[in-house]
Design a protein around this motif. Structure first.
Motif, PDB file in Angstrom:
ATOM      1  N   HIS A  31      -0.113  12.659  -4.564  1.00 38.31           N
ATOM      2  CA  HIS A  31      -0.247  13.955  -3.904  1.00 38.31           C
ATOM      3  C   HIS A  31      -0.871  13.792  -2.524  1.00 38.31           C
ATOM      4  CE1 HIS A  31      -0.091  16.714  -7.717  1.00 38.31           C
ATOM      5  NE2 HIS A  31       1.065  16.193  -7.400  1.00 38.31           N
ATOM      6  N   CYS A  32      -0.329  14.541  -1.582  1.00 42.30           N
ATOM      7  CA  CYS A  32      -0.845  14.515  -0.214  1.00 42.30           C
ATOM      8  C   CYS A  32      -1.781  15.676   0.056  1.00 42.30           C
ATOM      9  CB  CYS A  32       0.320  14.565   0.768  1.00 42.30           C
ATOM     10  SG  CYS A  32       1.555  13.275   0.486  1.00 42.30           S
ATOM     11  N   THR A  33      -1.811  16.641  -0.858  1.00 45.03           N
ATOM     12  CA  THR A  33      -2.698  17.799  -0.746  1.00 45.03           C
ATOM     13  C   THR A  33      -3.638  17.827  -1.940  1.00 45.03           C
ATOM     14  OG1 THR A  33      -1.133  19.236  -1.919  1.00 45.03           O
ATOM     15  CG2 THR A  33      -0.954  19.132   0.491  1.00 45.03           C
TER      16      THR A  33
ATOM     17  N   PHE B  86       5.120  24.316   8.886  1.00 42.31           N
ATOM     18  CA  PHE B  86       6.071  24.028   7.812  1.00 42.31           C
ATOM     19  C   PHE B  86       5.866  22.560   7.455  1.00 42.31           C
ATOM     20  CE2 PHE B  86      10.581  23.521   6.216  1.00 42.31           C
ATOM     21  CZ  PHE B  86      10.450  24.404   5.160  1.00 42.31           C
ATOM     22  N   HIS B  87       4.999  22.330   6.447  1.00 39.01           N
ATOM     23  CA  HIS B  87       4.500  20.986   6.176  1.00 39.01           C
ATOM     24  C   HIS B  87       5.407  20.205   5.223  1.00 39.01           C
ATOM     25  CE1 HIS B  87       0.845  23.009   7.684  1.00 39.01           C
ATOM     26  NE2 HIS B  87       0.500  21.809   8.088  1.00 39.01           N
ATOM     27  N   VAL B  88       5.574  18.943   5.549  1.00 35.04           N
ATOM     28  CA  VAL B  88       6.336  18.005   4.713  1.00 35.04           C
ATOM     29  C   VAL B  88       5.355  17.000   4.122  1.00 35.04           C
ATOM     30  CG1 VAL B  88       8.165  16.276   4.649  1.00 35.04           C
ATOM     31  CG2 VAL B  88       8.389  18.280   6.142  1.00 35.04           C
ATOM     32  N   THR B  89       5.370  16.854   2.814  1.00 38.56           N
ATOM     33  CA  THR B  89       4.509  15.888   2.138  1.00 38.56           C
ATOM     34  C   THR B  89       5.304  14.613   1.887  1.00 38.56           C
ATOM     35  OG1 THR B  89       5.072  17.132   0.123  1.00 38.56           O
ATOM     36  CG2 THR B  89       2.898  17.480   1.066  1.00 38.56           C
ATOM     37  N   ALA B  90       4.679  13.469   2.135  1.00 40.49           N
ATOM     38  CA  ALA B  90       5.410  12.205   2.101  1.00 40.49           C
ATOM     39  C   ALA B  90       4.519  11.061   1.648  1.00 40.49           C
ATOM     40  CB  ALA B  90       5.980  11.899   3.487  1.00 40.49           C
TER      41      ALA B  90
ATOM     42  N   ASP C 106       0.852  -1.182   0.000  1.00 36.70           N
ATOM     43  CA  ASP C 106       0.000   0.000   0.000  1.00 36.70           C
ATOM     44  C   ASP C 106       0.896   1.242   0.000  1.00 36.70           C
ATOM     45  OD1 ASP C 106      -2.125  -1.705   0.185  1.00 36.70           O
ATOM     46  OD2 ASP C 106      -2.596  -1.237   2.285  1.00 36.70           O
ATOM     47  N   VAL C 107       0.337   2.332  -0.461  1.00 40.12           N
ATOM     48  CA  VAL C 107       1.023   3.626  -0.370  1.00 40.12           C
ATOM     49  C   VAL C 107       0.119   4.583   0.397  1.00 40.12           C
ATOM     50  CG1 VAL C 107       2.105   5.549  -1.580  1.00 40.12           C
ATOM     51  CG2 VAL C 107       2.155   3.258  -2.599  1.00 40.12           C
ATOM     52  N   GLU C 108       0.607   5.087   1.502  1.00 35.42           N
ATOM     53  CA  GLU C 108      -0.124   6.072   2.275  1.00 35.42           C
ATOM     54  C   GLU C 108       0.400   7.472   1.937  1.00 35.42           C
ATOM     55  OE1 GLU C 108       0.211   5.213   6.406  1.00 35.42           O
ATOM     56  OE2 GLU C 108      -0.467   3.126   6.211  1.00 35.42           O
ATOM     57  N   ASN C 109      -0.511   8.397   1.721  1.00 34.21           N
ATOM     58  CA  ASN C 109      -0.141   9.795   1.525  1.00 34.21           C
ATOM     59  C   ASN C 109      -0.247  10.501   2.877  1.00 34.21           C
ATOM     60  OD1 ASN C 109       0.035   9.166  -1.191  1.00 34.21           O
ATOM     61  ND2 ASN C 109      -2.028   9.913  -1.654  1.00 34.21           N
ATOM     62  N   VAL C 110       0.864  11.077   3.304  1.00 30.91           N
ATOM     63  CA  VAL C 110       0.955  11.606   4.674  1.00 30.91           C
ATOM     64  C   VAL C 110       1.509  13.029   4.644  1.00 30.91           C
ATOM     65  CG1 VAL C 110       2.104  11.337   6.917  1.00 30.91           C
ATOM     66  CG2 VAL C 110       1.250   9.324   5.692  1.00 30.91           C
ATOM     67  N   VAL C 111       1.005  13.862   5.530  1.00 29.75           N
ATOM     68  CA  VAL C 111       1.535  15.212   5.744  1.00 29.75           C
ATOM     69  C   VAL C 111       1.887  15.360   7.212  1.00 29.75           C
ATOM     70  CG1 VAL C 111       1.092  17.694   5.594  1.00 29.75           C
ATOM     71  CG2 VAL C 111       0.083  16.155   3.902  1.00 29.75           C
TER      72      VAL C 111
END
Length: 540
Positions: free
Chosen positions: A386-388, A97-101, A85-90
């Motif tokens: 995309h996480c956003t 100061f957000h990191v997208t992962a 699975d791939v989880e989109n996480v912020v």
């Protein structure tokens, strides 16, 4: 007056004088490095050297933030794929100061959970080693196909992989305008612009990249499906840089694979290339850390150098740094913990380096046979990762902070009087302090050589004599300054100081100016007789 021709009219080749001069200065640093390496004659010496290089690095980038904020990690989506699975996480590495992962999770980790919200597993163990993945200079960041393939190969081999967008890439463009959707600068260009700000503040944009990595480790080791005692880090190009930087400052990393980054300072100077802002560490040649220091300081933990035979980062430098670091690993009797993998390829995280990376982690984090062979997995659509919703954190979060704002806060904390105009009574003192600081910074009080100017080729027009001149300015005559002297011919000495004009295109502009003087009024043509003063707007 005619401009200087090739090689200063045949007198001296100045085309590469600045690189030659810098190379001569660098040689002193290279010799100092050779002396330091010879002094590493045991484990205690190796550890002390690593501590020094770590301290130099942190000093050069302006240190790290003092406190960790709440991560406020949020999963914004999930993709189900074949076997993983791939989880989109912020999450937040600093407040707002957000990191997208993206988190690549083996399917068996998901199936064994009894409560997905709590993350508890039936056996109570954190069975899967984690790998932090850093992206290179791709505008898509974590969504770049070549980087997705590394993550997919790793997750299929039983690793939980956390891939983050570096600042200025992926969904973290610092110059993105949420109102217009315009993006005037991208990835490496953003890094250079941002580092210019950081340099004036006494720091480096790498400060924020390293901190993102530290907070990413915080997130990774807190996941219930990750064994925090088995953590690896890898990345290519700019990701290789982030891998090396983080490995230098973080004890939690158990194995590392920096790819297409390690070379040597000497070899890179031979290429004549520039570098992005985060790659330029103040005084790195002079005191370190140098490329091999990132490897040596990681000893005795397992590190694999990934390199490409036809990389623009010289393979000769990679081999040299590997051999130097290997001699340090010998002090720990751990020569088996360092190796180099060379792909017969150009710059990039291709199949050869993917396989080498997976196998290094299989051997050192899973204790498995390193016999993996990639089948070049199909990447996902980058927008699915995309996480956003908008694909940009500055559009998603109205109060998103930026590196520019962080720099302002850094200056306010470290130099609170930097933007304060001095009182009139203190103006003279302030000017003296600034003058002294400039003299020290640029070593302007060094011993000055005799000039011995070469003067030749004069022309006279309208009462003015124009004369070419050049002279060396250093003790070692490697830097030559050229100039054209203009003086009045009537024998009258002008009062005041001489006027020094520095034109945008140097002496090439003098030809144009002298032509204008020849056709101008007598008053304009004879202006050199007047007391010298700075004209408004003139470059001096």
């Amino acid at each position: 007056m005619k401009r200087f021709q090739r090689n200063i009219d045949g007198f001296y080749d100045v085309e590469n004088q600045l690189p030659r001069y810098l190379r001569a200065v660098a040689e002193e640093g290279f010799e100092r490095a050779r002396t330091e390496r010879r002094e590493i004659d045991g484990r205690q010496a190796a550890m002390a050297d690593a501590d020094r290089k770590r301290a130099y690095f942190l000093d050069a980038i302006g240190g790290l933030p003092d406190e960790r904020c709440e991560l406020r990690a949020e999963r914004t989506g999930r993709l189900r794929r074949d076997g993983y699975d791939v989880e989109n996480v912020v999450f937040e590495s600093l407040p707002d100061f957000h990191v997208t992962a993206n988190v690549y999770v083996p399917r068996e980790a998901r199936d064994e959970r009894t409560d997905e919200s709590s993350g508890e597993r039936e056996d109570g163990n954190r069975a899967f080693p984690g790998v932090l993945f850093f992206c290179g200079h791709s505008d898509l960041g974590k969504g770049a196909a070549v980087y997705q393939q590394v993550c997919i190969d790793l997750v299929r081999n039983g690793f939980v992989v956390l891939a983050i967008d570096p600042l200025g890439q992926g969904e973290r463009h610092q110059f993105y305008d949420p109102e217009t959707g315009e993006l005037p600068r991208r990835n490496t260009t953003e890094h250079t612009f941002l580092n210019q700000q950081c340099t004036f503040a006494g720091a480096n944009v790498a400060r924020y990249m390293v901190w993102d990595g530290i907070r990413a480790l915080d997130y990774l080791e807190r996941r219930p499906d990750v064994d925090s005692d088995r953590i690896g880090v890898t990345g290519n190009s700019g990701g290789g840089l982030q891998t090396a930087y983080l490995a230098l400052v973080e004890d939690r990393i158990d194995a590392a694979v920096p790819c297409c980054f390690i070379t040597s300072k000497r070899a890179y100077m031979d290429t004549g290339q520039g570098q992005d802002g985060e790659q330029i560490i103040h005084r790195a040649i002079d005191r370190g850390p140098r490329y091999d220091d990132f490897l040596s300081a990681f000893a005795p933990k397992p590190v694999l150098v990934g390199a490409a035979r036809s990389d623009f980062l010289p393979i000769e430098g990679a081999r040299r740094s590997y051999e130097r670091a290997r001699s340090v690993y010998e002090q720990y009797d751990r020569e088996d913990a360092i190796d180099i993998a060379v792909a017969d390829d150009t710059h990039g995280f291709g199949p050869t380096l993917r396989e080498a990376t997976v196998n290094w982690f299989r051997e050192h984090l899973r204790n498995e046979t390193p016999d993996f062979r990639t089948d070049s997995p199909e990447p996902n659509d980058s927008e699915e990762l995309h996480c956003t919703a908008a694909g940009e954190v500055k559009a998603e979060f109205p109060d998103e902070t930026t590196v520019t704002a962080l720099n302002r806060a850094y200056i306010a904390a470290n130099a609170p009087d930097a933007a304060t105009r001095p009182e009139v009574s203190d103006a003279d003192r302030y000017a003296r302090e600034m003058r002294e600081r400039v003299r020290q910074r640029f070593d302007l009080d060094c011993r000055r050589p005799a000039l011995h100017p070469r003067r030749y080729e004069t022309e006279r027009a309208d009462g003015i004599t124009w004369e070419k001149v050049f002279f060396p300015t250093e003790r070692d005559p490697t830097v030559v300054v050229t100039g054209i002297v203009a003086r009045a011919d009537d024998g009258l000495e002008a009062s005041g100081d001489p006027l020094l004009l520095l034109y945008e295109r140097g002496t090439d502009d003098v030809e144009t100016v002298s032509r204008r003087s020849a056709t101008s009024s007598p008053n304009t043509a004879s202006c050199s007789r007047r007391p010298a003063r700075r004209r408004r707007g003139a470059r001096t």
